[in-house]
Design an enzyme around this catalytic site. Structure first.
Site, PDB file in Angstrom:
ATOM      1  CG  ASP A 190      -1.924  15.177   4.351  1.00 47.26           C
ATOM      2  OD1 ASP A 190      -2.816  14.228   4.889  1.00 47.26           O
ATOM      3  OD2 ASP A 190      -2.186  15.532   3.066  1.00 47.26           O
ATOM      4  CG  HIS A 214      -3.886   7.638   7.765  1.00 42.45           C
ATOM      5  ND1 HIS A 214      -4.435   6.646   7.157  1.00 42.45           N
ATOM      6  CD2 HIS A 214      -4.536   8.600   7.485  1.00 42.45           C
ATOM      7  CE1 HIS A 214      -5.451   7.067   6.362  1.00 42.45           C
ATOM      8  NE2 HIS A 214      -5.606   8.392   6.468  1.00 42.45           N
ATOM      9  CB  CYS A 266       3.316  -0.567   3.018  1.00 40.14           C
ATOM     10  SG  CYS A 266       2.449  -1.271   4.445  1.00 40.14           S
ATOM     11  CB  CYS A 321      -0.974   0.001   1.178  1.00 44.72           C
ATOM     12  SG  CYS A 321      -0.584   0.703   2.705  1.00 44.72           S
ATOM     13  CG  HIS A 330      -5.761  13.043   8.983  1.00 40.90           C
ATOM     14  ND1 HIS A 330      -5.408  13.436   7.970  1.00 40.90           N
ATOM     15  CD2 HIS A 330      -6.208  11.884   8.944  1.00 40.90           C
ATOM     16  CE1 HIS A 330      -5.867  12.751   6.962  1.00 40.90           C
ATOM     17  NE2 HIS A 330      -6.471  11.764   7.544  1.00 40.90           N
ATOM     18  N   GLY A 340     -14.646   8.502   5.387  1.00 41.09           N
ATOM     19  CA  GLY A 340     -13.832   9.253   4.309  1.00 41.09           C
ATOM     20  C   GLY A 340     -12.096   8.845   4.293  1.00 41.09           C
ATOM     21  CG  HIS A 354      -0.992  -2.590   6.002  1.00 47.24           C
ATOM     22  ND1 HIS A 354      -1.148  -1.950   4.915  1.00 47.24           N
ATOM     23  CD2 HIS A 354      -2.270  -3.246   5.929  1.00 47.24           C
ATOM     24  CE1 HIS A 354      -2.263  -1.705   4.611  1.00 47.24           C
ATOM     25  NE2 HIS A 354      -3.149  -2.816   5.172  1.00 47.24           N
ATOM     26  CG  ASN A 362     -10.821  10.781   8.090  1.00 44.98           C
ATOM     27  OD1 ASN A 362     -11.305  11.310   8.852  1.00 44.98           O
ATOM     28  ND2 ASN A 362      -9.988  11.372   7.141  1.00 44.98           N
TER      29      ASN A 362
HETATM   30  P1  5GP Z   1      -7.453   9.881   4.514  1.00 48.59           P
HETATM   31  O1  5GP Z   1      -8.504  10.664   3.767  1.00 48.59           O
HETATM   32  O2  5GP Z   1      -7.341   8.176   4.187  1.00 48.59           O
HETATM   33  O3  5GP Z   1      -7.960   9.803   6.174  1.00 48.59           O
HETATM   34  O4  5GP Z   1      -6.169  10.464   4.428  1.00 48.59           O
HETATM   35  C1  5GP Z   1      -5.442  10.187   3.646  1.00 48.59           C
HETATM   36  C2  5GP Z   1      -4.426  11.341   3.612  1.00 48.59           C
HETATM   37  O5  5GP Z   1      -3.123  11.083   2.897  1.00 48.59           O
HETATM   38  C3  5GP Z   1      -4.813  12.583   2.892  1.00 48.59           C
HETATM   39  O6  5GP Z   1      -4.922  13.775   3.735  1.00 48.59           O
HETATM   40  C4  5GP Z   1      -3.937  12.812   1.756  1.00 48.59           C
HETATM   41  O7  5GP Z   1      -3.580  14.121   1.605  1.00 48.59           O
HETATM   42  C5  5GP Z   1      -2.641  12.102   2.255  1.00 48.59           C
HETATM   43  N1  5GP Z   1      -1.674  11.513   1.381  1.00 48.59           N
HETATM   44  C6  5GP Z   1      -2.290  10.732   0.206  1.00 48.59           C
HETATM   45  N2  5GP Z   1      -1.132  10.348  -0.600  1.00 48.59           N
HETATM   46  C7  5GP Z   1       0.114  10.841  -0.026  1.00 48.59           C
HETATM   47  C8  5GP Z   1       1.344  10.769  -0.355  1.00 48.59           C
HETATM   48  O8  5GP Z   1       1.835  10.218  -1.375  1.00 48.59           O
HETATM   49  N3  5GP Z   1       2.222  11.404   0.384  1.00 48.59           N
HETATM   50  C9  5GP Z   1       1.541  12.090   1.743  1.00 48.59           C
HETATM   51  N4  5GP Z   1       2.648  12.788   2.227  1.00 48.59           N
HETATM   52  N5  5GP Z   1       0.300  12.199   1.961  1.00 48.59           N
HETATM   53  C10 5GP Z   1      -0.459  11.613   0.997  1.00 48.59           C
HETATM   54 ZN    ZN Z   2       0.326  -0.332   4.465  1.00 46.80          ZN
END
Ligand code: 5GP
Ligand code: ZN
Length: 118
Positions: free
Chosen positions: A28, A95, A5, A2, A97, A88, A44, A82
């Site tokens: 982010d 993870h 990962c 993923c 935030h 969402g 993971h 989330n």
């Molecule tokens: P989710 O919506 O799954 O709670 O949050 C995923 C977060 O990962 C989003 O805030 C998005 O901006 C961030 N994100 C997605 N792809 C990448 C990436 O390649 N690098 C970094 N640093 N953040 C990412």
């Molecule tokens: Zn993973």
């Protein structure tokens, strides 16, 4: 493997804030606040649903330490995970935030129809 990962394995670059044996924190890519950091377990786990409660105490300390490191522990911040479709969650690797650096609002939630829960 993923997306997160791949960041853990340094196959995809990220702006790393902190790292230890268990966890990684990085900025982010699409920040929703002046400070927007993601804290993840290196192992993971799909989402909060699967997380072992005993590992959360270490994650809590890790998040608190990051807040200190980026100097938002006194002004305050928000910690969000989330979960699944309604939560969402886009990246299916647990993870947290960590959002701060300015006063955050609840705007997104202001139109929620909550009357059935009162
Ligand atoms: P989710 O919506 O799954 O709670 O949050 C995923 C977060 O990962 C989003 O805030 C998005 O901006 C961030 N994100 C997605 N792809 C990448 C990436 O390649 N690098 C970094 N640093 N953040 C990412
Ligand atoms: Zn993973």
């Amino acid at each position: 493997m993923c997306l997160f990962c791949q960041i853990v394995n340094k196959k995809i670059p990220a702006n790393i804030v902190a790292e230890n044996n268990e966890f990684l924190a990085f900025h982010d890519i699409n920040p929703k606040a002046p400070v927007h950091i993601l804290a993840i377990p290196k192992k993971h786990i799909d989402s909060f649903i699967e997380v072992a409660p005993e590992s959360m105490s270490h994650m809590t300390t890790f998040i608190q330490d990051i807040a200190k490191e980026v100097k938002i522990e006194k002004s305050g911040y928000r910690v969000i995970t989330n979960v699944g479709e309604h939560g969402g969650q886009e990246v299916k690797h647990l993870h947290f935030h960590i959002l701060g650096g300015s006063k955050l609002t609840w705007e997104e939630f202001s139109n929620a129809d909550h009357k059935n829960n009162l």
